[in-house]
Design a protein around this motif. Structure first.
Motif, short mmCIF file in Angstrom:
data_model
loop_
_atom_site.label_atom_id
_atom_site.label_comp_id
_atom_site.label_asym_id
_atom_site.label_seq_id
_atom_site.Cartn_x
_atom_site.Cartn_y
_atom_site.Cartn_z
N LEU A 195 -6.17 7.48 -10.73
CA LEU A 195 -5.63 6.59 -9.54
C LEU A 195 -6.63 6.90 -8.33
O LEU A 195 -6.68 5.67 -7.69
CB LEU A 195 -4.54 7.49 -9.06
CG LEU A 195 -3.14 7.24 -10.00
CD1 LEU A 195 -1.84 8.06 -9.40
CD2 LEU A 195 -2.67 5.96 -10.20
N ARG A 196 -7.50 7.64 -8.14
CA ARG A 196 -8.34 7.67 -7.26
C ARG A 196 -9.42 6.63 -7.62
O ARG A 196 -9.84 6.12 -6.73
CB ARG A 196 -8.92 9.17 -7.23
CG ARG A 196 -7.81 10.33 -6.37
CD ARG A 196 -8.80 11.34 -5.79
NE ARG A 196 -9.45 12.12 -6.95
CZ ARG A 196 -8.92 13.06 -7.65
NH1 ARG A 196 -7.78 13.57 -7.66
NH2 ARG A 196 -9.93 13.31 -8.63
N ARG A 197 -9.88 6.82 -8.66
CA ARG A 197 -10.62 5.79 -9.21
C ARG A 197 -10.39 4.44 -9.08
O ARG A 197 -11.15 3.59 -8.61
CB ARG A 197 -11.15 6.03 -10.83
CG ARG A 197 -12.07 5.08 -11.39
CD ARG A 197 -11.90 5.10 -12.76
NE ARG A 197 -12.79 4.06 -13.70
CZ ARG A 197 -12.77 3.82 -14.66
NH1 ARG A 197 -11.88 4.57 -15.74
NH2 ARG A 197 -13.15 2.72 -15.33
N ALA A 198 -9.08 4.31 -9.58
CA ALA A 198 -8.39 2.76 -9.14
C ALA A 198 -8.54 2.27 -7.53
O ALA A 198 -8.88 1.32 -7.35
CB ALA A 198 -7.04 2.66 -9.68
N ALA A 199 -8.18 3.23 -6.66
CA ALA A 199 -8.11 3.33 -5.47
C ALA A 199 -9.57 2.76 -4.83
O ALA A 199 -9.86 1.70 -4.09
CB ALA A 199 -7.57 4.27 -4.56
N THR A 200 -10.58 3.29 -5.35
CA THR A 200 -12.00 3.26 -5.11
C THR A 200 -12.53 1.86 -5.63
O THR A 200 -13.08 1.09 -4.85
CB THR A 200 -12.96 4.31 -5.68
OG1 THR A 200 -12.46 5.69 -5.13
CG2 THR A 200 -14.21 4.10 -5.04
N GLU A 201 -12.07 1.55 -6.69
CA GLU A 201 -12.21 0.35 -7.34
C GLU A 201 -11.87 -0.93 -6.45
O GLU A 201 -12.42 -1.94 -6.51
CB GLU A 201 -12.10 0.08 -8.78
CG GLU A 201 -13.15 1.11 -9.60
CD GLU A 201 -12.68 0.85 -11.20
OE1 GLU A 201 -12.00 0.30 -11.60
OE2 GLU A 201 -13.55 1.64 -11.98
N ILE A 202 -10.48 -0.85 -6.06
CA ILE A 202 -9.80 -1.66 -5.57
C ILE A 202 -10.59 -1.95 -4.21
O ILE A 202 -10.78 -3.18 -3.51
CB ILE A 202 -8.32 -1.50 -5.13
CG1 ILE A 202 -7.60 -1.43 -6.53
CG2 ILE A 202 -7.72 -2.37 -4.09
CD1 ILE A 202 -6.22 -0.95 -6.43
N LYS A 203 -11.01 -0.93 -3.39
CA LYS A 203 -11.66 -1.13 -2.12
C LYS A 203 -13.23 -1.76 -2.45
O LYS A 203 -13.43 -2.60 -1.48
CB LYS A 203 -12.02 0.22 -1.43
CG LYS A 203 -10.74 0.92 -0.96
CD LYS A 203 -11.00 2.42 -0.42
CE LYS A 203 -9.66 3.19 0.22
NZ LYS A 203 -10.05 4.43 0.73
N GLU A 204 -13.46 -1.41 -3.40
CA GLU A 204 -14.92 -2.10 -3.86
C GLU A 204 -14.67 -3.67 -4.12
O GLU A 204 -15.50 -4.55 -3.69
CB GLU A 204 -15.50 -1.43 -5.02
CG GLU A 204 -16.00 -0.06 -4.79
CD GLU A 204 -16.72 0.68 -5.94
OE1 GLU A 204 -16.56 0.15 -7.06
OE2 GLU A 204 -17.29 1.72 -5.96
N ILE A 205 -13.76 -3.99 -4.59
CA ILE A 205 -13.19 -5.36 -5.03
C ILE A 205 -13.06 -5.92 -3.62
O ILE A 205 -13.47 -7.28 -3.22
CB ILE A 205 -12.07 -5.62 -5.84
CG1 ILE A 205 -12.49 -5.04 -7.18
CG2 ILE A 205 -11.50 -6.78 -5.99
CD1 ILE A 205 -10.96 -4.89 -8.34
N GLU A 206 -12.25 -5.53 -2.74
CA GLU A 206 -11.97 -5.93 -1.41
C GLU A 206 -13.30 -6.19 -0.54
O GLU A 206 -13.51 -7.22 0.10
CB GLU A 206 -11.10 -4.94 -0.49
CG GLU A 206 -9.72 -4.79 -0.98
CD GLU A 206 -9.00 -3.78 -0.51
OE1 GLU A 206 -9.40 -3.13 0.49
OE2 GLU A 206 -7.91 -3.71 -0.72
N THR A 207 -14.45 -5.53 -0.84
CA THR A 207 -15.61 -5.31 0.19
C THR A 207 -16.80 -6.10 -0.72
O THR A 207 -17.96 -6.42 -0.28
CB THR A 207 -16.30 -4.17 0.36
OG1 THR A 207 -16.44 -3.42 -1.00
CG2 THR A 207 -15.45 -3.31 1.09
#
Length: 458
Positions: A195-207
């Protein structure tokens, strides 16, 4: 509490502490009961020892020797005491350990063979465990006397034993609780790592640092990550389609604009200018219509319910029946039960409606629309067929009608923009194939195969 890890940690900790606490209370209660049983058994054994040592003197009175097998009975304030009472409650013997003391009041047991136990304090407040046992002693033939043997022991040894057990028990339970809480925290951290990895990747997608979610997620998160990736791909596909449509539109409009400019620069006559203007405006109008229809395609829609094909086919059939009412056409739809479409309703109306409208233009009397599903290479396919009884399309012309050619001006084909829009929707948006064959009615049979992701058909 907004943290999922915090919620799980608090909930699991409360359950763990409650469980270990109840376990400790249960073990404490069980040990206490067992220790009490051991005390009563030990006191009963002392009673039996006194019974074995007791005897009658020359006057038929019950007596006990000065030296007993248990030395503590002979030591004052030893913590082990005993006395004997007759049926009247008179004290007839007491152990030397009771020097200067007396056992607390204890109701005499009147029936032979009965026992009674109690926890009572002495006159100075010392807590005791007392056990009484009544026997029917035969002093002479046919003459019996009731005697009550009482044995008492201080509770100090019991309380010390209970305290040591509780100290060890709760010490180990507290230590085990701390260790288990730490291990539980590590387990939760490891379990929630995806879940933490998913949250990190979502932030990377946003940026903009990555285009989609990675792979290797647990099976519980795969539906989420796969569908999120599908949404991202759909968004990129739509944006790319709009960009391509705008680029094609701009490129397509260059030719008619160049013709108009050339006409004006060559000092053409008003009639020539008028005719050129009408032709090029019509050409630009068809180009804009085509590109707008092509760009408006929604494509396969993720995370949405499948669309039944039957109502759409009936809607198209009813609409075409009204449009061509003067020709009295025989229109029918044959849709297999359970056939569904994974996409936007407008796309299905565009594909099936254009094919059916084209068939109505060229048919004599009959037009048939068919729809059914198939599975191929792990993907669901929707097959749409439109057949008419018209003159048909010669096989040598079919590739020309469906060929892509140069995309500078894709609307110049003599069959208008309908078939071109259908071709682009089928092949570019739904990654399928459009084919023209000879049908059983004698006319053209246009078959469109639309392909969907395997996850959509699940």
């Amino acid at each position: 509490m907004r943290s999922l890890r915090g919620r799980l940690l608090v909930a699991a900790s409360v359950v763990l502490v409650a469980f270990l606490g109840l376990t400790g209370l249960t073990l404490d209660s069980a040990f206490r009961d067992s220790a009490l049983t051991a005390v009563q058994s030990r006191l009963q054994a002392q009673v039996y020892m006194l019974l074995g040592a007791a005897n009658l003197d020359a006057f038929n009175r019950l007596t006990l020797p000065q030296a007993l097998p248990e030395a503590r009975f002979s030591m004052p304030d030893s913590g082990l005491y005993a006395d004997v009472m007759d049926s009247e409650g008179n004290l007839i013997w007491r152990s030397p350990s009771l020097l200067g003391m007396a056992l607390p009041f204890f109701p005499a047991v009147r029936n032979a063979g009965e026992t009674q136990s109690a926890a009572l304090p002495t006159s100075d407040g010392t807590p005791l465990f007392v056990r009484a046992f009544t026997v029917n002693w035969e002093s002479s033939p046919n003459e019996y006397h009731l005697y009550t043997f009482r044995v008492a022991e201080t509770q100090k040894a019991f309380l010390d034993q209970l305290w040591m057990f509780r100290q060890g028990l709760w010490g180990w339970l507290v230590a085990a609780t701390c260790v288990l809480l730490a291990v539980q925290g590590l387990i939760l951290r490891w379990s929630l790592k995806p879940l933490r990895r998913a949250a990190t990747e979502i932030k990377e997608i946003e940026t903009g640092k990555r285009g989609e979610m990675g792979s290797g997620y647990p099976e519980e998160l795969l539906p989420l990550t796969d569908n999120l990736n599908a949404l991202l791909r759909e968004g990129r596909t739509h944006i790319e389609r709009y960009r391509n449509a705008l680029a094609d539109l701009a490129h397509s409009l260059k030719t008619p604009l160049a013709v108009l400019r050339s006409t004006l620069e060559n000092n053409a006559s008003p009639d020539e200018i008028r005719q050129t203007l009408v032709d090029q405006l019509e050409r630009m109008n068809r180009t804009v219509d085509y590109q707008l229809q092509r760009a408006a395609a929604a494509g396969q829609i993720t995370l949405t319910a499948p669309l039944p094909v039957t109502p759409i086919a009936r809607k198209i059939q009813d609409s075409l029946a009204k449009v061509y009412a003067n020709r009295a056409l025989h229109l029918r739809s044959e849709v297999a039960p359970g056939t569904v479409f994974y996409g936007d309703e407008g796309d299905l109306l565009e594909i099936l409606g254009n094919l059916a409208d084209n068939a109505c233009k060229w048919c004599r009397r009959q037009v048939v629309m068919r729809a059914y599903s198939a599975n191929r290479d792990g993907r669901t396919e929707l097959i749409l067929e439109v057949e008419d009884d018209g003159p048909g399309i010669p096989p040598e012309q079919a590739p020309q009608l469906l060929g892509r050619g140069q995309r500078a001006d894709p609307t110049v084909a003599g069959h208008g923009i309908g078939l071109a829009v259908v071709r682009d929707l089928v092949e570019e948006v739904y990654y399928g194939r459009l084919a023209i064959e000879r049908g059983t009615l004698g006319g053209a049979l246009v078959k469109a195969r639309l392909r969907f992701q395997a996850s959509s058909s699940a």
